[in-house]
Design a protein around this motif. Sequence first.
Motif, PDB file in Angstrom:
ATOM      1  N   ALA A 255      22.837  59.675  41.751  1.00 20.75           N
ATOM      2  CA  ALA A 255      22.346  58.435  41.626  1.00 20.75           C
ATOM      3  C   ALA A 255      21.643  57.978  40.190  1.00 20.75           C
ATOM      4  O   ALA A 255      21.675  56.852  39.764  1.00 20.75           O
ATOM      5  N   GLU A 256      21.157  59.049  39.663  1.00 17.66           N
ATOM      6  CA  GLU A 256      20.349  58.724  38.421  1.00 17.66           C
ATOM      7  C   GLU A 256      21.513  58.458  37.009  1.00 17.66           C
ATOM      8  O   GLU A 256      21.553  57.544  36.286  1.00 17.66           O
ATOM      9  N   GLY A 257      22.878  59.010  37.520  1.00 17.95           N
ATOM     10  CA  GLY A 257      23.772  58.567  36.490  1.00 17.95           C
ATOM     11  C   GLY A 257      24.316  57.195  36.844  1.00 17.95           C
ATOM     12  O   GLY A 257      24.560  56.506  35.828  1.00 17.95           O
ATOM     13  N   ALA A 258      24.232  56.840  37.776  1.00 20.72           N
ATOM     14  CA  ALA A 258      24.600  55.326  38.200  1.00 20.72           C
ATOM     15  C   ALA A 258      23.653  54.370  37.567  1.00 20.72           C
ATOM     16  O   ALA A 258      23.930  53.348  37.004  1.00 20.72           O
ATOM     17  N   CYS A 259      22.381  54.833  37.662  1.00 24.31           N
ATOM     18  CA  CYS A 259      21.430  53.965  36.942  1.00 24.31           C
ATOM     19  C   CYS A 259      21.535  53.928  35.477  1.00 24.31           C
ATOM     20  O   CYS A 259      21.331  52.982  35.024  1.00 24.31           O
ATOM     21  N   VAL A 260      21.771  55.195  34.998  1.00 26.93           N
ATOM     22  CA  VAL A 260      22.032  55.208  33.434  1.00 26.93           C
ATOM     23  C   VAL A 260      23.131  54.454  33.113  1.00 26.93           C
ATOM     24  O   VAL A 260      23.120  53.461  32.054  1.00 26.93           O
ATOM     25  N   LEU A 261      24.128  54.323  33.809  1.00 24.90           N
ATOM     26  CA  LEU A 261      25.471  53.817  33.414  1.00 24.90           C
ATOM     27  C   LEU A 261      25.190  52.183  33.449  1.00 24.90           C
ATOM     28  O   LEU A 261      25.740  51.594  32.738  1.00 24.90           O
ATOM     29  N   SER A 262      24.504  51.847  34.480  1.00 19.10           N
ATOM     30  CA  SER A 262      24.214  50.226  34.684  1.00 19.10           C
ATOM     31  C   SER A 262      23.256  49.796  33.343  1.00 19.10           C
ATOM     32  O   SER A 262      23.071  48.534  33.295  1.00 19.10           O
ATOM     33  N   GLY A 263      22.594  50.770  33.108  1.00 20.09           N
ATOM     34  CA  GLY A 263      21.684  50.234  31.693  1.00 20.09           C
ATOM     35  C   GLY A 263      20.164  50.268  32.285  1.00 20.09           C
ATOM     36  O   GLY A 263      19.181  50.170  31.523  1.00 20.09           O
TER      37      GLY A 263
ATOM     38  N   GLY B 187      18.422  52.721  33.692  1.00 22.69           N
ATOM     39  CA  GLY B 187      17.767  54.043  33.301  1.00 22.69           C
ATOM     40  C   GLY B 187      17.128  53.977  31.840  1.00 22.69           C
ATOM     41  O   GLY B 187      16.221  55.033  31.415  1.00 22.69           O
ATOM     42  N   TYR B 188      17.616  52.883  31.006  1.00 22.08           N
ATOM     43  CA  TYR B 188      16.815  53.125  29.641  1.00 22.08           C
ATOM     44  C   TYR B 188      15.613  52.970  29.635  1.00 22.08           C
ATOM     45  O   TYR B 188      14.907  52.008  30.173  1.00 22.08           O
TER      46      TYR B 188
END
Length: 374
Positions: free
Chosen positions: A167-175, A177-178
Amino acid sequence: HIDRQLKGYEGSSKLDYSGALMIATIKLSSYGFNVMDGRQQDKNTLTEHNKRMMIDQYPSMIEFYGWICFFGGFLVGPTCEYMDYYRFTNYFFISSERKIPPYKATIQKIIWFVITAFIVAFVGQKYNYFKMLNDDFTRLPLYTKLMVYAITGRVQHCKYGSIWLLAEGACVLSGFGYNGIKNGKHQWNRLDNVYWYNLEMGQSLKTLAGYWNVGANNWLKNYTSIKSSNAMVITYAISSMWHGFQPGYYWMLTAYGIYQVLAGRVRSLVRPLVMSACDPSVPLRGWKTLYDITCYISSHLLVAFLMAPFELLHISRSLKAWSSIYYIHIWLYFIVWGFLLVFGQTLSSIQNQRRVRVLEADNNIKNEIISYKQ
């Protein structure tokens, strides 16, 4: 939670939607408090977090449900505050930060997801709490059982952490997570739900709890905590209710709060004795190392013991798993409290005596310097 209870001993074998409702509970309750904070006249009474998250204007329906159903953490988390989501959707895509490529950070999350999922799939077949219900496990030597508990606790970290990593990977990919720049490096940890290094190297129950399920911990800290001598235990009780109505949740989380109170008391009485009396930030060689090792082993083993009810859920199962280790953690709890009741005052006196000796030594040195100058 009630529906899950009614579906029998193991609950539903279909998709468990309670996780999504738990995340929605965090979001909706925090949203209500944030709206209330936005209407408050005297903003000086708010904490810095509340000021940053307060809502003074209602969102549109699309904004509201876009936040509630944000795909990155919809099923099991990580959760996010509305104002963080609002700033992301309204400002991130028109800022220069949107040009920073998230692919490296995303790949790292996916790699760690694969590693933890592999551990769960293969190591977890042998090391899980249900194996402890077998008679073969009860016949093992105590030291072997303790090792199995320790490994099983680590596997359970991977069980939940692997899903959060995805789930964190999805958040990072969307931006989303920055999280800005630190030490010259771009940070993608805004929605990290587990800080793995801190978790695995933690030496106290407080540290282990603080770096696990960070989103839920922040919600408990910012919106449910109260000022009371029993605030910690009450907070963990609220967390138990949030997880569900199975008794295992209450056993694990309430007991965790009780043990954390004891651990804090031990730390306040013992830790100063393994630090220099002249400079409390300087450890006493050997003694501090022994203290750290003891804290590390005891904290991680205790978490492994307490996670058994969280997984097994039911009283009979939990008692059987604990009986295999002779309820050693419960006996130690009362033994340590008894020790503190008997010798706690003595330990405090030793601390005071060390301080007095240091002050006397400082005064003697000052007097000698004055005499020398004269």
